[in-house]
Design an enzyme around this catalytic site. Structure first.
Site, PDB file in Angstrom:
ATOM      1  N   GLN A   1      11.409  -3.746  21.653  1.00 32.68           N
ATOM      2  CA  GLN A   1      11.906  -2.514  21.038  1.00 32.68           C
ATOM      3  C   GLN A   1      13.038  -1.935  21.861  1.00 32.68           C
ATOM      4  O   GLN A   1      13.184  -2.224  23.050  1.00 32.68           O
ATOM      5  CB  GLN A   1      10.785  -1.462  20.958  1.00 32.68           C
ATOM      6  CG  GLN A   1       9.754  -1.746  19.889  1.00 32.68           C
ATOM      7  CD  GLN A   1       8.836  -0.559  19.643  1.00 32.68           C
ATOM      8  OE1 GLN A   1       8.733   0.351  20.469  1.00 32.68           O
ATOM      9  NE2 GLN A   1       8.154  -0.569  18.510  1.00 32.68           N
TER      10      GLN A   1
ATOM     11  N   TRP B   1      -1.053   1.839  16.065  1.00 34.28           N
ATOM     12  CA  TRP B   1      -0.712   0.793  17.025  1.00 34.28           C
ATOM     13  C   TRP B   1      -1.991   0.085  17.460  1.00 34.28           C
ATOM     14  O   TRP B   1      -2.826   0.680  18.152  1.00 34.28           O
ATOM     15  CB  TRP B   1      -0.023   1.408  18.247  1.00 34.28           C
ATOM     16  CG  TRP B   1       1.258   2.084  17.886  1.00 34.28           C
ATOM     17  CD1 TRP B   1       2.476   1.489  17.768  1.00 34.28           C
ATOM     18  CD2 TRP B   1       1.453   3.474  17.584  1.00 34.28           C
ATOM     19  NE1 TRP B   1       3.413   2.430  17.399  1.00 34.28           N
ATOM     20  CE2 TRP B   1       2.824   3.646  17.289  1.00 34.28           C
ATOM     21  CE3 TRP B   1       0.612   4.587  17.519  1.00 34.28           C
ATOM     22  CZ2 TRP B   1       3.363   4.883  16.936  1.00 34.28           C
ATOM     23  CZ3 TRP B   1       1.149   5.824  17.185  1.00 34.28           C
ATOM     24  CH2 TRP B   1       2.509   5.962  16.883  1.00 34.28           C
TER      25      TRP B   1
ATOM     26  N   HIS C   1       4.513   0.322  22.313  1.00 41.18           N
ATOM     27  CA  HIS C   1       5.884   0.675  21.942  1.00 41.18           C
ATOM     28  C   HIS C   1       6.626   1.118  23.202  1.00 41.18           C
ATOM     29  O   HIS C   1       6.012   1.254  24.266  1.00 41.18           O
ATOM     30  CB  HIS C   1       5.915   1.759  20.849  1.00 41.18           C
ATOM     31  CG  HIS C   1       5.030   2.948  21.101  1.00 41.18           C
ATOM     32  ND1 HIS C   1       4.932   4.001  20.227  1.00 41.18           N
ATOM     33  CD2 HIS C   1       4.205   3.282  22.133  1.00 41.18           C
ATOM     34  CE1 HIS C   1       4.092   4.903  20.695  1.00 41.18           C
ATOM     35  NE2 HIS C   1       3.642   4.487  21.851  1.00 41.18           N
TER      36      HIS C   1
ATOM     37  N   ARG D   1       1.106  -5.972  20.726  1.00 47.43           N
ATOM     38  CA  ARG D   1       0.151  -5.409  19.776  1.00 47.43           C
ATOM     39  C   ARG D   1      -0.944  -6.411  19.456  1.00 47.43           C
ATOM     40  O   ARG D   1      -0.686  -7.619  19.401  1.00 47.43           O
ATOM     41  CB  ARG D   1       0.866  -5.000  18.493  1.00 47.43           C
ATOM     42  CG  ARG D   1       1.761  -3.819  18.773  1.00 47.43           C
ATOM     43  CD  ARG D   1       2.295  -3.167  17.553  1.00 47.43           C
ATOM     44  NE  ARG D   1       3.278  -2.173  17.966  1.00 47.43           N
ATOM     45  CZ  ARG D   1       4.108  -1.561  17.170  1.00 47.43           C
ATOM     46  NH1 ARG D   1       4.058  -1.806  15.882  1.00 47.43           N
ATOM     47  NH2 ARG D   1       4.959  -0.676  17.625  1.00 47.43           N
TER      48      ARG D   1
ATOM     49  N   ALA E   1      14.780  11.486  19.118  1.00 51.00           N
ATOM     50  CA  ALA E   1      14.295  10.204  19.638  1.00 51.00           C
ATOM     51  C   ALA E   1      14.337   9.191  18.511  1.00 51.00           C
ATOM     52  O   ALA E   1      14.320   9.555  17.338  1.00 51.00           O
ATOM     53  CB  ALA E   1      12.867  10.351  20.156  1.00 51.00           C
TER      54      ALA E   1
ATOM     55  N   VAL F   1       7.351  13.246  16.952  1.00 46.59           N
ATOM     56  CA  VAL F   1       8.573  13.878  16.439  1.00 46.59           C
ATOM     57  C   VAL F   1       8.251  14.787  15.254  1.00 46.59           C
ATOM     58  O   VAL F   1       7.285  14.564  14.528  1.00 46.59           O
ATOM     59  CB  VAL F   1       9.624  12.819  16.005  1.00 46.59           C
ATOM     60  CG1 VAL F   1      10.361  12.254  17.203  1.00 46.59           C
ATOM     61  CG2 VAL F   1       9.004  11.723  15.171  1.00 46.59           C
TER      62      VAL F   1
HETATM   63  N1  DAH Z   1       7.358   4.088  18.589  1.00 53.09           N
HETATM   64  C1  DAH Z   1       7.489   3.902  17.160  1.00 53.09           C
HETATM   65  C2  DAH Z   1       6.834   2.597  16.771  1.00 53.09           C
HETATM   66  O1  DAH Z   1       6.619   1.769  17.575  1.00 53.09           O
HETATM   67  C3  DAH Z   1       8.944   3.891  16.753  1.00 53.09           C
HETATM   68  C4  DAH Z   1       9.560   5.249  16.869  1.00 53.09           C
HETATM   69  C5  DAH Z   1       9.539   6.092  15.770  1.00 53.09           C
HETATM   70  C6  DAH Z   1      10.091   5.680  18.052  1.00 53.09           C
HETATM   71  C7  DAH Z   1      10.098   7.375  15.849  1.00 53.09           C
HETATM   72  C8  DAH Z   1      10.658   6.950  18.161  1.00 53.09           C
HETATM   73  C9  DAH Z   1      10.636   7.784  17.027  1.00 53.09           C
HETATM   74  O2  DAH Z   1      11.197   7.422  19.273  1.00 53.09           O
HETATM   75  O3  DAH Z   1      11.210   9.017  17.136  1.00 53.09           O
HETATM   76  O4  DAH Z   1       6.517   2.423  15.630  1.00 53.09           O
END
Ligand code: DAH
Length: 346
Positions: A217, A156, A177, A203, A314, A260
């Site tokens: 998002q 990020w 995010h 970003r 998630a 995760v």
């Molecule tokens: N936060 C991640 C992104 O911005 C997206 C994401 C991926 C969120 C996996 C989640 C997850 O909660 O389990 O690329």
């Protein structure tokens, strides 16, 4: 006294004559004869000097008041005639014409998409939360199992908020995010949790057709005693069908996200070509729509949840990406260019 009475009589005759007038020409004629330099009022005023001294004051006052009344009545009549005149002219109101269409305001396509996606999850028992766009590094990274010098931070590109020299605060940033809300929500409540978090993210990014420095998002989080990967699959499968069509197929593949384990990305079979291959699915037959996974034990530990007692899944998706796929929009920059020709299509 006699002169005063005479004046009042003349004034009321002039007023009733004025009342009967119906054309601009007659009104002008009346004005010249009554209020004009050689008109009735002027001759009354002139005659006052030849009256006996004791009558002059009353006669003068009657004449002046009469003149004012006539002038006022003239003004009113003039306005009436003008108003009638314009309503008789060619550009008068035609009540048989159809009305001009008014263009009502609309919700932005991203707001519409957020609502559409949210209503799917709400019907599955999820609540909606929102969180801060200016965030502590602690929530955006550390509590999501992304330590200070971990290379995953490079996933990020971050916009940092300039530090205020006077306050010795932790580093602030624009959240990259919506995932930091996972930690915030778990910190503030206890399981069971089923929540989605829509919101803006930022970003440090060069913009092109598929990248914007501001994006939207929707994050999701479910935590309970007996949540399994099957719950993740079932929930996201239902979401995909409700948004992209009942006969959608989904595909999960391993992916890496620090918060995760296991982490996956989910794709749907291409709704345009049903998997045969076209430009929307880059001729692969599959379209990636979100990242997901089972909440990492370290994330649970960070919010004082016992990872042996609780499990959770998630997920996170880009709303612009979902809208681009659904409506076949080929450039993400359209969303915030504020071009009504684009926006009014939705
Ligand atoms: N936060 C991640 C992104 O911005 C997206 C994401 C991926 C969120 C996996 C989640 C997850 O909660 O389990 O690329």
């Amino acid at each position: 006294m006699k002169a005063t009475n005479e004046t009042e009589k003349i004034i009321s005759e002039q007023l009733s004559a004025l009342n009967k007038i119906g054309t601009a020409e007659n009104l002008e004629e009346w004005r010249v004869n009554t209020l004009g330099r050689q008109g009735v009022i002027t001759s009354i005023l002139k005659s006052i000097s030849s009256l006996p001294a004791e009558e002059r004051k009353a006669a003068g006052s009657a004449a002046n008041q009469g003149k004012i009344r006539l002038q006022d009545a003239f003004g009113i009549k003039q306005k009436q005639l003008l108003a009638n005149d314009s309503s008789n002219s060619n550009d008068s109101l035609d009540i048989s014409l159809p009305g001009r269409p008014t263009t009502g305001g609309k919700l932005h396509i991203i707001t519409q998409t957020i609502r559409e996606i949210s209503s799917v999850f709400v019907s599955l028992g999820f609540q909606i939360e929102e969180g801060p766009e200016v965030e502590w590094g602690k929530y955006n990274f550390d509590m999501l199992n992304i330590p200070q010098d971990h290379p995953a931070r490079d996933m990020w590109d971050t916009l940092w908020v300039e530090k205020d020299e006077h306050t010795n605060s932790e580093p602030l940033l624009l959240r990259t995010h919506t995932s930091p809300m996972q930690a915030r929500i778990m910190e503030a409540s206890s399981p069971p949790i089923r929540v989605i978090i829509p919101g803006k993210c930022y970003r440090y990014e060069a913009t092109d057709a598929t990248h914007e420095w501001q994006l939207t998002q929707i994050e999701g989080l479910a935590v309970d005693a007996d949540i399994s990967f099957a719950d993740l699959k079932g929930t996201l499968y239902e979401f995909a069908k409700r948004i992209f069509g009942r006969d959608r197929q989904v595909r999960f593949r391993c992916d890496y996200f620090p918060f995760v384990e296991p982490g996956v990305d989910m794709s749907i079979d291409c709704f345009k070509c049903s998997g045969k291959g076209c430009s929307i699915c880059s001729h692969t037959g599959w379209i990636e729509i979100l990242g997901a996974g089972m909440v990492h034990p370290n994330v649970f530990k960070g919010v004082n949840y016992d990872p042996d007692k609780y499990k959770g899944f998630a997920f996170g998706m880009g709303v612009e990406r979902i809208a681009m796929l659904k409506y076949e929009i080929d450039d993400i920059r359209n969303f915030y260019a504020n071009d009504l020709r684009f926006l009014s299509q939705f």
